[in-house]
Motif scaffolding. Structure first.
Motif, PDB file in Angstrom:
ATOM      1  N   GLY A  70       0.803  -1.278  -0.171  1.00 53.38           N
ATOM      2  CA  GLY A  70      -0.061  -0.104  -0.013  1.00 53.38           C
ATOM      3  C   GLY A  70       0.866   1.338  -0.108  1.00 53.38           C
ATOM      4  O   GLY A  70       0.664   2.213  -0.549  1.00 53.38           O
ATOM      5  N   LEU A  71       1.931   1.118   0.676  1.00 50.22           N
ATOM      6  CA  LEU A  71       2.790   2.500   0.852  1.00 50.22           C
ATOM      7  C   LEU A  71       3.581   2.611  -0.498  1.00 50.22           C
ATOM      8  O   LEU A  71       3.871   3.578  -1.040  1.00 50.22           O
ATOM      9  CB  LEU A  71       3.852   2.416   1.967  1.00 50.22           C
ATOM     10  CG  LEU A  71       3.428   2.469   3.315  1.00 50.22           C
ATOM     11  CD1 LEU A  71       4.396   1.821   4.278  1.00 50.22           C
ATOM     12  CD2 LEU A  71       2.878   3.544   3.609  1.00 50.22           C
ATOM     13  N   GLY A  72       3.942   1.225  -0.971  1.00 51.98           N
ATOM     14  CA  GLY A  72       4.444   1.458  -2.582  1.00 51.98           C
ATOM     15  C   GLY A  72       3.411   2.132  -3.537  1.00 51.98           C
ATOM     16  O   GLY A  72       3.869   3.245  -4.174  1.00 51.98           O
ATOM     17  N   SER A  73       2.188   2.111  -3.277  1.00 50.33           N
ATOM     18  CA  SER A  73       1.421   2.609  -4.364  1.00 50.33           C
ATOM     19  C   SER A  73       1.152   4.104  -3.990  1.00 50.33           C
ATOM     20  O   SER A  73       1.119   4.917  -4.976  1.00 50.33           O
ATOM     21  CB  SER A  73      -0.082   1.857  -4.124  1.00 50.33           C
ATOM     22  OG  SER A  73       0.062   0.341  -4.577  1.00 50.33           O
ATOM     23  N   LEU A  78      -5.383   5.495  -8.416  1.00 49.41           N
ATOM     24  CA  LEU A  78      -4.450   4.735  -7.625  1.00 49.41           C
ATOM     25  C   LEU A  78      -4.183   4.959  -6.182  1.00 49.41           C
ATOM     26  O   LEU A  78      -3.779   4.115  -5.447  1.00 49.41           O
ATOM     27  CB  LEU A  78      -2.861   5.502  -8.353  1.00 49.41           C
ATOM     28  CG  LEU A  78      -1.634   4.539  -7.930  1.00 49.41           C
ATOM     29  CD1 LEU A  78      -1.626   3.295  -8.043  1.00 49.41           C
ATOM     30  CD2 LEU A  78      -0.416   5.374  -8.838  1.00 49.41           C
ATOM     31  N   PHE A  79      -4.505   5.993  -5.911  1.00 51.06           N
ATOM     32  CA  PHE A  79      -4.717   6.377  -4.419  1.00 51.06           C
ATOM     33  C   PHE A  79      -5.642   5.622  -3.842  1.00 51.06           C
ATOM     34  O   PHE A  79      -5.586   5.037  -2.512  1.00 51.06           O
ATOM     35  CB  PHE A  79      -5.060   7.937  -4.274  1.00 51.06           C
ATOM     36  CG  PHE A  79      -3.917   8.958  -4.363  1.00 51.06           C
ATOM     37  CD1 PHE A  79      -2.938   8.716  -2.983  1.00 51.06           C
ATOM     38  CD2 PHE A  79      -3.760   9.965  -5.046  1.00 51.06           C
ATOM     39  CE1 PHE A  79      -1.874   9.521  -3.171  1.00 51.06           C
ATOM     40  CE2 PHE A  79      -2.925  10.596  -5.064  1.00 51.06           C
ATOM     41  CZ  PHE A  79      -1.656  10.623  -3.906  1.00 51.06           C
ATOM     42  N   THR A 111      -3.860  -0.973   2.089  1.00 56.78           N
ATOM     43  CA  THR A 111      -3.371  -0.622   3.184  1.00 56.78           C
ATOM     44  C   THR A 111      -4.545  -1.210   4.252  1.00 56.78           C
ATOM     45  O   THR A 111      -4.111  -1.533   5.093  1.00 56.78           O
ATOM     46  CB  THR A 111      -3.351   0.897   3.519  1.00 56.78           C
ATOM     47  OG1 THR A 111      -2.267   1.514   2.603  1.00 56.78           O
ATOM     48  CG2 THR A 111      -2.831   1.214   4.850  1.00 56.78           C
ATOM     49  N   MET A 112      -5.819  -1.081   3.855  1.00 50.91           N
ATOM     50  CA  MET A 112      -6.987  -1.398   4.625  1.00 50.91           C
ATOM     51  C   MET A 112      -6.575  -3.133   4.809  1.00 50.91           C
ATOM     52  O   MET A 112      -6.917  -3.509   5.785  1.00 50.91           O
ATOM     53  CB  MET A 112      -8.058  -1.100   3.787  1.00 50.91           C
ATOM     54  CG  MET A 112      -8.669   0.184   4.129  1.00 50.91           C
ATOM     55  SD  MET A 112     -10.315   0.307   3.389  1.00 50.91           S
ATOM     56  CE  MET A 112     -11.330  -0.892   3.954  1.00 50.91           C
TER      57      MET A 112
END
Length: 230
Positions: A67-70, A93-94, A101-102
């Protein structure tokens, strides 16, 4: 290659590098789960089911880092996107990053996991296509690998859906109910075509690969700008 007026900032380049690093770590975390939890047959057990094993925290780390990579990838391309379609892709993308992340906090046993998958899975292929084609048009580049990786995101998604439908139909005909994430069998019943797990992992790999490819493209844009200034 012609460079548009909008060029990557130092922040976007840093975000691109962080996206590449996070993506690589996420892939390593997923790979490690195959060795830590070999009881989950990769042919028919999907990635999310590793939460049912002995290493759920490793799976949570995988989703969180992905998720952080995205998020970092979205930040890296932010200054380069101007058109409506590109901005729509950026927003998606966000959303995909939020979904990923969820999944780190709501695993397959949680009722919110389905929402995480809904936000994270189908949005990435659309975002990849819109952003990739927007960059290719704006910067007048060929971007063959960028476009190829973007197209593979939705092609593999369709393949995974088909494989999942075929597999679930086979389980139903065999009289097995695998709803509720129950580990009903260590082996796939005879006659069941079970490759959904493989396609699920391939989808994850292709999605993360696109994050790496688009982030590398941002870095290339910056290097080209620096050469022109020299």
């Amino acid at each position: 290659m012609e460079i548009a007026n909008d060029s990557p900032t130092k922040v976007s380049v840093l975000a691109a590098k962080l996206s590449i690093a996070a993506s690589a770590i996420a892939l390593l975390a997923l790979l490690s789960l195959h060795f830590l939890s070999p009881e989950f047959n990769p042919s028919w057990r999907v990635v999310s089911e590793y939460a049912l094993g002995q290493y759920p925290l490793m799976l949570s780390a995988f989703f969180l880092i992905w998720g952080l990579g995205s998020f970092f990838a979205a930040i890296s391309v932010w200054p380069l996107i101007t058109g409506a379609t590109g901005k729509a892709g950026l927003c998606l993308l966000f959303v995909s990053a939020i979904g990923g992340t969820m999944a780190a906090f709501f695993d397959v046993k949680h009722s919110m996991h389905g929402m995480a998958a809904l936000l994270g899975v189908p949005t990435l292929p659309i975002a990849a296509m819109l952003i990739s084609y927007s960059l290719v048009r704006k910067y007048h580049i060929q971007g063959k690998f960028l476009l190829l990786s973007a197209n593979f995101t939705w092609l593999i998604l369709i393949l995974m859906v088909i494989a999942m439908v075929v597999m679930l139909s086979g389980f139903a005909k065999a009289g097995l109910d695998i709803s509720g994430n129950q580990q009903v069998s260590e082996k796939v019943p005879e006659g069941v075509i079970a490759v959904a797990g493989y396609t699920n992992r391939l989808l994850v790999f292709i999605n993360i690969l696109w994050l790496i490819v688009v982030s590398r493209q941002v870095i290339r844009f910056r290097k080209n700008d620096d050469r022109q200034e020299l």
